[in-house]
Design an enzyme around this catalytic site. Sequence first.
Site, short mmCIF file in Angstrom:
data_model
loop_
_atom_site.label_atom_id
_atom_site.label_comp_id
_atom_site.label_asym_id
_atom_site.label_seq_id
_atom_site.Cartn_x
_atom_site.Cartn_y
_atom_site.Cartn_z
N ARG A 104 0.84 -1.20 0.00
CA ARG A 104 0.00 0.00 0.00
C ARG A 104 0.87 1.25 0.00
NH1 ARG A 104 -5.16 -1.68 3.87
NH2 ARG A 104 -5.53 -3.68 2.82
N ARG A 154 1.13 2.30 9.88
CA ARG A 154 0.97 2.64 8.45
C ARG A 154 2.27 2.32 7.74
NH1 ARG A 154 -3.77 5.18 7.78
NH2 ARG A 154 -4.67 6.21 9.60
N GLU A 208 -7.59 0.51 14.23
CA GLU A 208 -8.27 -0.49 13.40
C GLU A 208 -7.37 -1.70 13.17
OE1 GLU A 208 -9.69 -1.15 8.79
OE2 GLU A 208 -9.45 0.91 9.53
N SER A 218 -11.53 -5.24 9.16
CA SER A 218 -12.82 -4.79 8.64
C SER A 218 -13.49 -5.98 7.97
CB SER A 218 -12.66 -3.63 7.65
OG SER A 218 -11.98 -4.07 6.50
N ARG A 235 -0.54 -4.72 12.41
CA ARG A 235 -1.35 -4.06 13.44
C ARG A 235 -1.65 -4.99 14.61
NH1 ARG A 235 -5.34 0.32 10.45
NH2 ARG A 235 -3.65 1.38 9.32
#
Length: 500
Positions: free
Chosen positions: A316, A330, A405, A408, A446
């Site tokens: 990403r 990140r 987070e 999801s 994460r």
Amino acid sequence: MAAPRALAAARRVAARGWRGAGSGTGGGAGPGRSRLYEHVREGLSARPQLDVTALSERELDRRRGSLRGGDLREIVQTWSRLGEVRAAIARLEAEKGRVAQGVRALMAAHDKETAEALPAYAALRARGRQVRLQLQELLVEEAALDERFYLKALQLPNRTHPEAPVGDESQARVLEVVGQKPAFDFKPKGHLELGEGLDIIRQRRLSHVSGHRSYYLCGAGALLQHALVRFVLAKLLPKGFLPMTVPDLLRGAVFEGCGMQPNATPSPVYNIDPSRFEDLCLAGTSEVGIAGYFMDHAVRLEDLPIRVVCSSTCYRAETDTGREPWGLYRVHQFTKVEMFGVTAAESGAESEALLAEFLALQKEIFSELGLHYRVLDMPTQELGLPAYRKFDIEAWMPGRGKYGEISSASNCTDYQSRRLNIMYSDGAGRLQHAHTVNGTACAVSRMLIALLECNQLPDGCVRVPPALQPLVGQDVLTRPPAPLLRYIGPNQPRGGRKVP
């Protein structure tokens, strides 16, 4: 009537003529380009069957994106006119066939010289020329309308679940809070400080090696990553998940079919140099690769739902470079275990049931790892393009002092299947668009943040969650007597290394 292949060839010629007249969907990436549309135009995939009338202007205005209600009206009008033009083309093609049949009948009843002298022959030939000219004009208009429709319609979002909160991320609805925040009698450290002290994470002095936002996991850090992947796979495989590996490099058309925008500026997707490799991107999630596996294929109703699990490296661009430049929250590359499902749409409730199943599995995984987390029903502006409904899970991260987070889960209904031609055979044997569901089972980077920060001890050591201890081979991660590496490069506080 003309043969379908002849009509298709004429349409391709008309399309090339329209694009050559100033379309802007040529080679280079730009605001008017759609890689999925180009993919279809080249005959590499089936044409997306978009249902633009299912989306309301109110739903569109509540989503985050460049299109608004006026754009939807224009798209619907373009689609309506496109239907009229195609109907007119069909009528002219039928008339063209009748004219040709009339000419053949005259030629069969008379010799060539006599037939060509007949007024009926001249009238048929004149009408044939008129029909061809009208067809040429309509085919050019069809190509223009087709491009105008798809370039905008492919940017439309999915419909929205009626219970989704309206607004930005501040409007996310907390559905459930699980577990207790860990209590410390000392100031908790962040995961990077802990990882560096344990010599299991390296992120400093890497700009000349692998660039910004990169990192190494070594020793117990690498073991933790492998342990998390093995733990999650061992959880999901007995529940009927099909294990899969996928390509990291995929066509931009597949990204767009999933509702992602590789041509956005700036783009969160890494695009490979087009001068060397045309239309290839690095996947930011195995969702894209799994969806590509089902692209242009159909499955049997009795085989649904299909549950797929995939561990992959995700890439990403993280275009918001000002947010959290250090640490693992990140980063440009990480390992993730993804769940992906394909369901029928016989009752319309199948994909909602699978979404609930994926959410329950996520909660089971995170609870067994001892995390404190909350489940959020995400609002309309956080759904992206493909999601009909989306649940996020945020874990407490003491070093960051806030929730972050970690997963999801989204129900994309038929949004992706209509773009990627993912079908199933219903009870009557007819092909129908399937529904797709996806969910994060474990985003390793994460998860490491939450596990390290929540299980830290006063001396900088970290307890390994009981579920992972057999896989890591340690109960507690302890500080080494000395770091493995000592920097000897030129960028030292007191100058470069001393040369004897």
